[in-house]
Structure formats: C-alpha cells, structure tokens
Design a protein around this motif. Structure first.
Motif, PDB file in Angstrom:
ATOM      1  N   ASP A 225      35.909  41.039  42.627  1.00  0.00           N
ATOM      2  CA  ASP A 225      37.856  40.238  43.282  1.00  0.00           C
ATOM      3  C   ASP A 225      38.318  39.562  42.804  1.00  0.00           C
ATOM      4  O   ASP A 225      38.928  39.275  41.398  1.00  0.00           O
ATOM      5  CB  ASP A 225      36.486  39.421  43.991  1.00  0.00           C
ATOM      6  CG  ASP A 225      37.176  38.324  44.503  1.00  0.00           C
ATOM      7  OD1 ASP A 225      36.936  38.843  45.870  1.00  0.00           O
ATOM      8  OD2 ASP A 225      37.856  37.898  45.018  1.00  0.00           O
ATOM      9  N   ALA A 226      39.858  40.457  43.304  1.00  0.00           N
ATOM     10  CA  ALA A 226      40.706  40.227  42.280  1.00  0.00           C
ATOM     11  C   ALA A 226      41.356  38.425  42.393  1.00  0.00           C
ATOM     12  O   ALA A 226      41.291  37.734  41.490  1.00  0.00           O
ATOM     13  CB  ALA A 226      42.143  40.456  43.254  1.00  0.00           C
ATOM     14  N   ARG A 227      40.699  37.731  43.173  1.00  0.00           N
ATOM     15  CA  ARG A 227      40.589  36.499  42.934  1.00  0.00           C
ATOM     16  C   ARG A 227      39.415  35.913  42.038  1.00  0.00           C
ATOM     17  O   ARG A 227      40.152  34.624  41.346  1.00  0.00           O
ATOM     18  CB  ARG A 227      40.780  35.142  44.626  1.00  0.00           C
ATOM     19  CG  ARG A 227      41.607  35.717  45.648  1.00  0.00           C
ATOM     20  CD  ARG A 227      41.573  35.201  47.054  1.00  0.00           C
ATOM     21  NE  ARG A 227      41.583  33.104  46.640  1.00  0.00           N
ATOM     22  CZ  ARG A 227      40.509  32.667  47.079  1.00  0.00           C
ATOM     23  NH1 ARG A 227      38.881  33.432  47.611  1.00  0.00           N
ATOM     24  NH2 ARG A 227      40.390  31.557  47.346  1.00  0.00           N
ATOM     25  N   SER A 230      40.695  36.598  38.898  1.00  0.00           N
ATOM     26  CA  SER A 230      42.396  35.811  38.423  1.00  0.00           C
ATOM     27  C   SER A 230      41.932  34.100  37.262  1.00  0.00           C
ATOM     28  O   SER A 230      42.668  33.429  36.675  1.00  0.00           O
ATOM     29  CB  SER A 230      43.107  35.851  39.452  1.00  0.00           C
ATOM     30  OG  SER A 230      44.338  35.557  38.751  1.00  0.00           O
TER      31      SER A 230
END
Length: 463
Positions: A225-227, A230
């Motif tokens: 999941d990118a969020r 990050s």
C-alpha cells in the motif's frame, strides 16, 4: 467416560415475554433446570437461561436457529443485540434460540478473576485456586465440558418441542455445534460454522503460527500500500526492535483517563505480543497496527497500554474464565505435548508464553474425563456452510478444510483477507439464503470472493 445422556426432564420449558432493549420484536425468556451430572439426575440441578426471539414475519417455520457463542466462556444471551442484527433476515421466518452455556451468563456462571498477560507463575496458580474456591459450593467443574453443554442443548430442544433445528456457531461455538451434531444427527437440519475450531483443535497451540502468518500478511499488505509503505517504511524491523527492547526492559506507562484515577501500566514483551495477537482478531484495530508499532518503536507505548487495559476489561466482562478452564484444560491442554510446543512455537512473536500460562493453570485444575472418541472427526451428511478467513490469527482455513472433508454436503468458503469471525451484510445474506434453502448447492457467494481491502490508519501528519 461415556457421553452424557439426557434424562430426568420433567416438563416443557415455560417462557414469558421479556422485552429487550435494542431488540425489536417478541422476546421470550425462561429457565430450564437440568442435572449438573446427567448420569445422576437426582443430584444437584443447575439453571439454564434461555431466550427465544420470535420470528418477525407472518409465516414462520418450525425449525429455529440455535446460536452458539465462542470463547469458550461467552454467554449467548449477552450477545443478543448483535445476534438479532446479524440474523435479521433469517429471523423473518425462523425463531432464534439463545442458551447460556452452563458456567456462563444465567446458567450457574463460573465468573472468576481473569489472568493478566504477564502474571508471574505463582500468581497464575493462585488465580486458578481462587476460582475453584469461589465456586466450590455451587459447581463441580468436571461437568462443564462440551459434551455436557451439548446435552444441555438437547434438553432445551426437547423442552421447547422443536423437532429439528439449525445450528450457527462461531469460534468455540463451532466445536459445540459439531459435538451436538455427532450426538444428535437426526435433529440437525443445517449447520453454519464460522472460524472453525474442531474437537481436536488443542487451543491455544495453533495461535503462534496462525498469529505470525496473520501479522506477516498484514505487514506485507502495508508494504504493498503506497500510503502505508511511505508512512511506515520499516515497520517490520520496528516490530522486532520493540520485542527486543521490551525483552530487555519492560515499558512503564502512566495512563491518565478523563475520568477516574491515573493508572500505571507495565508493558512487557509477553503483554505486548499477546496484545498484538488480540488486535489481529479485530479488523478496525488491525488497520492501526503499523501506526501502533511505529509509535512503540519511538518509545511511545501510551496507545498500546490503553488498548491493553481496554482488552483486559472487555475480556473480564465477556469471558466466564472458570468455564473456559473447565473446557480448555481437559479438551485442549491435556493433549499438548512438549514436542508440539517445540515444533509449533519457535520463530513466532507469540512464542510459547500463552501455552505456558495455560499449562500452569491447568495443572491446578480438576481434570474431567472425556469420551474416548471425543477427538475423532465428526462425519455427517447434514448440509453445512463453513467460513474461514485467510488472515485468521487463531483458526486458519486448514481447520475449516479438515472439518469440511468429513461433511459430505458441506461448502467451505475461504474469504480473502478476512480475520476470525467477520460479520457483514454479505455474510448475513449468504447465511440467510443457506438456512432458507437448507442446502449449500447453488448458493450465490459472489460477494464473499472480493479480497478485503485494507485501509490502514495513517495520521494526517507523518509521525
């Protein structure tokens, strides 16, 4: 020991109207007196609390749904609002029957002080003795195993005059459903099992590997999941860092609630690990786990300490610990060998700490004798619908598959990304359709095959 035989019932069960807050429709309540020891009907009797939620539609049918709870140690009637909501579709045509298992709720409850995750060994032994002493005059805990609970269900069925019934069990309730089916196969029309715990489960032995697999899957989902990736790029390493730190020196947190006095909470490695395992059961909390781990890695254990207290309070309120021990000690712990522990627990964050605690407690507990064939698979042609979640930290899909292999008219649904027991509008509809049809053939389960999407909690500002 043989199986308990139902005998000595004198009269039908009288029910009286009992409106229940938050539950629509007609509710009827009653108490059935049964022998504590079914082989000695002239001996001590105990009450069984029974609530029947009458069908809400104009054309009810005669085979009700008996709802069986988990734990072991939950009282069915204390979950009545949740059951009424989940079973609203089914209840249009069928009564719902809730029976507090002996040792819970209004059925001669075995309420005791539950242990804390990091209680010293001597305190665990003291808690077991205190529990036994509290109920010594009112209960012989050797008669509170699953076979006796199944006999009680049969007694209730007879007293209510139901010819055939449907069973819907979750977690430990699946074991009770299977045992009832073994004993009274001609009385079961259909069966739903959610988060399957078979008779040979050996609670809590599978928790270590299942919990590790669930955590690994959650952290993998965070990385994908990118969020989440990050915000928490090193969450796996941070988790191990927290375990190592707490192993060397437990954290101490001062909680200051809005109401009430401040409370000092000690977060040890064992307490932290067992709390993570509990969090993995509950999807809304599991979504927050990367954030909670990151906070702990920074030295902030306030959130974990608050959750620990909340979980401990909830477990103490919901679980009748004496009944849990009466079931787990003879049915599960007695069959866990040192070789099992050495094989199943290494390399897992939970390790053997939970098993060790139960072993200490069960060594002090009177050992009930179980029927010789109790742990054998239950074979049946009764239509059955089984649910498992791929991220279940206690009863992963292999248990559901094993049980289903002995049920010739069963369907086992494995829900991608789901945890232990996953009530939802989709699940409720599928269950309702299954019970209405009395067969899993042709059942539309399309809505259950969509992978669960994890929406991880990310603070507005990067922590």
């Amino acid at each position: 020991m043989g199986w308990p035989e139902v005998q000595g019932l004198a009269a039908p069960l009288a029910l009286s109207p009992c409106p229940i807050e938050g539950v629509e429709g007609v509710a009827l309540c009653g108490t059935l007196s049964v022998p504590e020891d079914w082989s000695a009907p002239e001996g001590r009797h105990i009450p069984l609390r029974v609530i029947v939620l009458r069908a809400t539609g104009p054309a009810p049918v005669g085979d009700p749904v008996y709802l069986l709870t988990g734990g072991p140690g939950q009282a069915a009637t204390e979950r009545i609002a949740a059951f009424a909501h989940e079973q609203a579709r089914t209840r249009v045509r069928r009564d719902l029957v809730l029976v507090d298992q002996r040792g819970t709720g209004g059925s001669n409850p075995l309420r005791c002080d539950t242990p804390q995750e990091d209680d010293p060994d001597d305190v665990l032994r003291q808690r077991a003795h205190a529990c036994l002493e509290r109920h010594a005059a009112s209960a012989d805990v050797r008669f509170y195993t699953t076979p006796y609970a199944a006999a009680d269900l049969e007694a209730v069925r007879l007293a209510l005059g139901h010819e055939r019934i449907n069973l819907d069990g979750g977690s430990y309730g699946t074991r009770l459903a299977l045992v009832y089916l073994r004993r009274y196969p001609e009385r079961v029309r259909s069966m739903v099992l959610r988060g399957v715990s078979p008779t040979d489960f050996r609670n809590p032995l599978p928790f270590s590997q299942a919990g590790q697999a669930a955590l690994d899957a959650l952290l993998a989902a965070c990385r994908e999941d990118a969020r989440c990736a990050s915000a928490f790029p090193n969450v796996g390493a941070e988790f191990q860092q927290v375990l190592d730190t707490l192993q060397k020196s437990p954290a101490t947190v001062e909680l200051k609630p809005e109401k009430g006095p401040a409370k000092t909470v000690r977060v040890s490695r064992e307490r932290f690990a067992q709390l993570v395992h509990l969090i993995l059961f509950i999807t809304p909390l599991a979504r927050q786990l990367p954030f909670l781990i990151h906070r702990a890695a920074q030295g902030h254990f306030e959130e974990f300490a608050g959750l620990a207290v909340a979980f401990e309070d909830a477990i103490a309120a919901q679980i009748y610990w004496g009944l849990q021990l009466a079931v787990v000690c003879p049915e599960d712990l007695a069959r866990i060998t040192p070789e099992d522990v050495a094989r199943e627990t290494p390399g897992t964050f939970l390790g053997d700490s939970l098993i060790h605690s139960y072993q200490l407690i069960c060594a002090e507990w009177p050992q009930a004798r179980m029927p010789a064939d109790y742990w054998q698979p239950v074979q049946s042609s009764v239509p059955s619908l089984l649910f498992s979640g791929t991220r279940d930290p206690s009863t992963p899909p292999r248990f559901g598959q094993e049980v289903a292999s002995h049920l010739s008219r069963s369907r086992h649904i494995v829900m991608p990304g789901a945890t232990h027991i996953n009530p939802s509008g989709c699940v409720d509809k599928v269950v309702s359709d299954f019970i209405a049809a009395g067969t899993a053939e042709g059942l539309d389960t399309t809505c259950l095959q969509e992978p669960f999407r994890w929406e991880f909690f990310i603070p507005k500002q990067k922590p």
